[in-house]
Motif scaffolding. Structure first.
Motif, mmCIF file in Angstrom:
data_model
loop_
_atom_site.group_PDB
_atom_site.id
_atom_site.type_symbol
_atom_site.label_atom_id
_atom_site.label_comp_id
_atom_site.label_asym_id
_atom_site.label_seq_id
_atom_site.Cartn_x
_atom_site.Cartn_y
_atom_site.Cartn_z
ATOM 1 N N TYR A 229 0.748 -1.301 -0.040
ATOM 2 C CA TYR A 229 0.098 -0.043 0.050
ATOM 3 C C TYR A 229 0.839 1.383 0.008
ATOM 4 O O TYR A 229 0.578 2.289 -0.885
ATOM 5 N N ASN A 230 1.906 1.185 0.823
ATOM 6 C CA ASN A 230 2.781 2.257 1.054
ATOM 7 C C ASN A 230 3.552 2.546 -0.367
ATOM 8 O O ASN A 230 3.480 3.770 -0.932
ATOM 9 N N LEU A 231 4.057 1.647 -1.198
ATOM 10 C CA LEU A 231 4.638 1.893 -2.433
ATOM 11 C C LEU A 231 3.510 2.408 -3.217
ATOM 12 O O LEU A 231 3.995 3.289 -4.104
ATOM 13 N N LEU A 232 2.040 1.887 -3.303
ATOM 14 C CA LEU A 232 1.322 2.612 -4.323
ATOM 15 C C LEU A 232 1.160 3.937 -4.059
ATOM 16 O O LEU A 232 0.877 4.716 -4.932
ATOM 17 N N ASN A 233 0.978 4.109 -2.592
ATOM 18 C CA ASN A 233 0.732 5.644 -2.296
ATOM 19 C C ASN A 233 1.950 6.638 -2.820
ATOM 20 O O ASN A 233 1.949 7.857 -3.175
ATOM 21 N N GLU A 234 3.255 6.002 -2.510
ATOM 22 C CA GLU A 234 4.385 6.798 -3.040
ATOM 23 C C GLU A 234 4.256 6.968 -4.599
ATOM 24 O O GLU A 234 4.754 8.167 -4.805
ATOM 25 N N GLN A 235 4.004 6.068 -5.322
ATOM 26 C CA GLN A 235 3.894 6.399 -6.731
ATOM 27 C C GLN A 235 2.724 7.360 -7.070
ATOM 28 O O GLN A 235 2.996 8.171 -7.813
ATOM 29 N N LYS A 236 1.739 7.278 -6.423
ATOM 30 C CA LYS A 236 0.629 8.497 -6.352
ATOM 31 C C LYS A 236 1.261 9.778 -6.234
ATOM 32 O O LYS A 236 0.889 10.569 -6.985
ATOM 33 N N ASP A 237 1.845 10.082 -5.044
ATOM 34 C CA ASP A 237 2.544 11.016 -4.817
ATOM 35 C C ASP A 237 3.370 11.595 -5.699
ATOM 36 O O ASP A 237 3.688 12.913 -5.945
ATOM 37 N N LYS A 238 4.201 10.840 -6.548
ATOM 38 C CA LYS A 238 4.961 11.089 -7.642
ATOM 39 C C LYS A 238 4.213 11.600 -8.887
ATOM 40 O O LYS A 238 4.831 11.929 -10.051
ATOM 41 N N GLY A 239 2.925 11.380 -8.917
ATOM 42 C CA GLY A 239 2.183 11.837 -9.940
ATOM 43 C C GLY A 239 1.920 10.607 -10.878
ATOM 44 O O GLY A 239 1.675 10.773 -12.133
ATOM 45 N N VAL A 240 1.917 9.521 -10.289
ATOM 46 C CA VAL A 240 1.598 8.335 -11.346
ATOM 47 C C VAL A 240 0.223 7.907 -11.404
ATOM 48 O O VAL A 240 -0.541 8.364 -10.298
ATOM 49 N N ALA A 241 -0.539 7.781 -12.610
ATOM 50 C CA ALA A 241 -1.952 7.296 -12.266
ATOM 51 C C ALA A 241 -1.758 5.609 -11.964
ATOM 52 O O ALA A 241 -1.447 4.786 -12.575
ATOM 53 N N VAL A 242 -2.279 5.471 -11.009
ATOM 54 C CA VAL A 242 -2.323 4.047 -10.224
ATOM 55 C C VAL A 242 -3.740 3.400 -10.516
ATOM 56 O O VAL A 242 -4.695 4.105 -9.995
#
Lengths: 521, 333
Positions: free
Chosen positions: A449-462
């Motif tokens: 979950y944390n990895l997905l959130n990190e990606q989201k904060d980087k501007g990735v469309a998850v």
């Protein structure tokens, strides 16, 4: 027949089953009478099929007793189940393709007298007439439709004299018309005095067909209600339960721009059955879009369509390229062409060791599956992938003897960390993950979950396909609900309730048109 | 006109004699493949069948020391030896592939190499110790195997066409019919075919998959082994020499594909393959070896054409058993 015999045809008392540390069923009690249809209702992974497999002799319960006609029964094999006149129709048919219907029906039977297919065909015809099946006993299985194959399976069970029939999601593969036909036959069998158990998660079917409903949730037995005295709302609540606080960190999406636009895609599977029906939605950069739905509602096809692995009948998948500012249609392109366009799409498939990683290769080699085209000449460059592998092992706390251990020897959670780690390392602009926490323990799940959130904060469309509604509600920004290949609604994860999503999930084609708006925010 | 007919009858008779080892081999392999086992060890098993028969016959003849052989024992001893030799190899194959789940192709090929090696070792040793010029002759036993019905020679061309063969030729025909009947008209056959098509389904239906696979593979090996015995005792007039059996084992496997896994079609196919095999000797090509070899290649060309045609037509009944070559684990889903 006597509608309410005092003694039930089959009764389970305190039945439990564990697989390792996972509890599949705990203390389940239920009973079915002759001349009655019982529905078993529950979400994915609630233990419905495991429970039925215990009655059919495929698994043996760890605790509890099974009573048939009031007497305790020990069922250790499918043959024992036959002897108790129990017949189960599995979701995956067990039929020999090149045999005729009649040959499949008599397969494995030790009937007295000489082998005589024509008399068997006559008996099959008798059964068909009695219950209203339409099947040609001489027809070969490979020429049959799914519904015909299911009919053969049901006749097979009846031919063996079953009085207790168990059907595991029989309507999942049928058209509405075929479903109606099946229900008519099931009602006729009930009137004939058979006890019928049907596993399903379609609420309207439960309400229209069954006499009583038993509900399971996460392996627990919740209760049994009479169909006449219940409604959709009560059943949904029993099925999904109260919302659980998960305490997953969720940040507000910042300047979310559309990254991926899916326009009216349609897709059929190999049998020609529609698996995606006019699906449209938008995934935005910097947010997590959840996809909820009953397993097999088209989630897999949807993700594969975006990744360029699935042939579509029609529709477009547009990618808003942040480098060029142009829209690229991904539908007509292969995964390699999509990559060459500069589209950075990462895909964590459901089938980790089948599609994601190669089990017999070590972590470094698996890293190279994404980078083998780099480098010059015919020799491989192992330095970079080796560094990446060690980096992932350290950062994500992968438990492994070394980077050169074959991934198939790692536990499920560690396999998943390797896969997600590799996909994230490619610094994607779109990250798709299908059931990334399935089979993982709590700690590994939170790492993901944390990895997905990190990606989201980087501007990735998850895009996150999940099965646990609590997780979806706590992690995602928006949730897209898919039912039988249609979008049945899009909800805001901050305000939506489990019941709301549960209801959307169990909707089917016919009702979906008045459901939520596909383009909602 | 009459000459042509006589020539034709003679040619067909030779083709049948040539085709009989192939018929044994293909009937055995069809039975094996119907259980889902692709036994590429058939050439080795046929070779072993032949050499085992030779060993039995040789020692029996030696024990009799020139006395006339007891006809019953003279047939029975080599026959039993051949059955045991081929059954042993088929059993090794079954144990490796069914119980230990070894790769079927690798096991089969290894067994062929093994069977041919062991055969040459024993056959060659016997020939070197007791034979002359690298070959071993067991003429008396061969005479028993080649004895025909007494009136065969009185009937001219018809007699030659129908009655000029040793008893093993008729055994080959009868076996092909029996296997065909069992596969298609009995419950055992239905269960066996189910095992070869879809072992998980057969297992769920309460069929003992392992037992069916073992039985079919060993019986199939034994039938194929008879082909080797026939070749030495009848076709080669009881003469053993290394490598004379040639590529007949591979032809038998090609014949299985040609016959689309049907034993009765295998009978016709064995005639055809036999005819193509002996054609070069019957047509006078003189010194032109090239044409001769080109004709000998024909059975394989025909098999490839059949493979292409069945793959293109995609008719399910003409396909090999669906799980052919795959091991079966119950626990694997």
């Amino acid at each position: 027949m006597n509608q309410q015999t005092a003694i039930p045809a089959i009764e389970l008392k305190g039945v439990s089953k564990r697989f390792g540390s996972v509890i599949a069923n705990s203390n389940v009690n239920l009973s079915v009478h002759k001349g009655e249809i019982l529905s078993i209702l529950g979400e994915n992974g609630s233990g419905k099929t495991t429970l039925m497999n215990m009655i059919a002799g495929i698994y043996f319960p760890d605790e509890g007793e099974i009573f048939i006609d009031g007497e305790e029964a020990i069922i250790t094999s499918p043959k024992d189940a036959f002897d108790y006149k129990i017949g189960m129709i599995h979701q995956h048919f067990k039929l020999v393709d090149v045999f005729s219907a009649a040959e499949n029906i008599v397969l494995g039977l030790d009937e007295k007298g000489k082998y005589d297919l024509s008399s068997a065909q006559k008996r099959v015809a008798d059964i068909c007439e009695r219950y209203g099946f339409e099947i040609d006993p001489k027809k070969k299985i490979y020429t049959m439709s799914v519904s015909e194959k299911q009919t053969v399976e049901i006749i097979k069970v009846l031919y063996r004299g079953a009085d207790i029939l168990i059907l595991d999601e029989p309507t999942a593969v049928l058209t509405p018309q075929e479903t109606q036909k099946l229900f008519a036959i099931l009602r006729r069998m009930r009137d004939d005095g058979k006890a019928i158990i049907i596993i399903t998660h379609k609420l309207h079917e439960v309400l229209s067909l069954s006499d009583r409903v038993a509900v399971l949730r996460k392996g627990e037995y919740i209760g049994t209600v009479n169909t006449a005295e219940t409604n959709e709302a009560q059943l949904t609540e029993m099925m999904v339960g109260k919302t659980v606080e998960l305490n997953i960190h969720r940040s507000e999406p910042r300047d979310a721009v559309p990254r991926l636009e899916v326009h009216h895609i349609n897709c059929s599977n190999r049998e020609g059955v529609k698996v995606l029906n006019d699906v449209s939605f938008v995934a935005k950069a910097g947010e997590i879009l959840g996809i909820a739905g009953i397993a097999g509602s088209g989630q897999r096809e949807l993700l594969e369509a975006i990744a360029g692995l699935q042939k579509l009948d029609s529709g477009a998948v547009l990618y808003n390229n942040p480098q060029t500012g142009k829209m690229d249609n991904l539908v007509t392109k292969t995964p390699l062409q999509i990559r060459d366009l500069g589209v950075r799409l990462s895909f964590v498939p459901e089938d980790r060791l089948g599609m994601g990683l190669v089990g017999n290769m070590d972590i470094v080699d698996n890293m190279m599956l994404r980078s083998y085209r780099k480098g010059k000449g015919v020799f491989l460059h192992r330095k970079e992938p080796k560094d990446l592998a060690e980096h992932i092992i350290e950062d994500l706390e992968v438990v492994t003897p070394s980077a050169s251990t074959p991934v198939r020897r790692l536990s499920g959670g560690n396999v998943q960390k390797v896969l997600v780690g590799r996909e994230i390392a490619a610094s994607p602009t779109v990250l798709m993950a299908a059931y990334p926490v399935r089979g993982l323990d709590i700690n590994s799940s939170y790492t993901i979950y944390n990895l997905l959130n990190e990606q989201k904060d980087k501007g990735v469309a998850v895009i996150f396909v999940g099965e646990d509604l609590d997780v979806l509600l706590a992690l995602c920004d928006r949730i897209l609900v898919i039912g039988s290949g249609c979008i049945t609604g899009v909800v805001d994860a901050r305000t939506a309730t489990k019941e709301q999503i549960g209801l959307l999930m169990t909707k089917t084609n016919a009702e979906s048109t008045e459901g939520g708006t596909p383009h909602g925010n | 006109m009459k000459d042509v007919l006589v020539f034709l009858c003679g040619f067909i008779a030779v083709a049948i004699k040539q085709g009989t080892p192939l018929l044994f081999g293909s009937t055995g392999e069809i039975l094996t493949e119907k259980s889902g086992n692709l036994n590429l060890g058939i050439p080795g098993i046929m070779y072993m069948g032949g050499v085992s028969g030779v060993i039995g016959a040789f020692f029996y003849e030696k024990a009799m020391a020139g006395q006339p052989l007891n006809p019953l024992l003279g047939i029975l001893i080599p026959l039993v030896c051949a059955l045991l030799g081929s059954a042993l190899l088929a059993l090794i194959y079954s144990f490796l592939t069914i119980t230990l789940r070894a790769n079927q192709n690798v096991t089969g090929l290894a067994l062929t190499t093994f069977g041919v090696g062991v055969g040459d070792f024993f056959g060659g040793s016997l020939a070197k110790l007791f034979g002359a010029g690298g070959s071993l002759s067991i003429r008396n036993t061969s005479t028993l195997f080649r004895s025909t019905l007494p009136f065969a020679e009185d009937w001219g061309a018809v007699g030659e066409l129908l009655f000029s063969y040793g008893f093993l030729v008729y055994v080959a025909f009868v076996l092909a019919f029996i296997v065909s009947f069992v596969l298609n008209k009995t419950r055992i056959g239905l269960h066996l075919r189910a095992v070869g098509e879809n072992p998980a389904t057969a297992d769920a239906a309460g069929i003992n998959v392992t037992r069916y696979k073992y039985t079919a593979t060993v019986l199939g090996g034994v039938i194929a082994g008879l082909g080797g015995l026939y070749y030495i005792m009848d076709y080669a007039y009881g003469t053993w020499s290394d490598g004379s059996f040639g590529d007949r084992g591979w032809l038998a496997i090609a014949l299985v594909i040609f016959a689309l896994w049907r034993p009765k079609t295998g009978i016709l196919g064995s005639f055809l393959f036999g005819a193509l095999y002996v054609l070069p000797a019957h047509l006078n090509f003189g010194e032109n070896r090239m044409v001769q070899y080109a004709v000998m290649v024909l059975p394989y060309v025909v098999t490839i054409i059949v493979l292409i045609v069945i793959s293109m037509r995609k008719k399910r009944e003409h396909q090999p058993p669906q799980s052919l070559g795959l091991p079966y684990f119950r626990e694997e889903r």
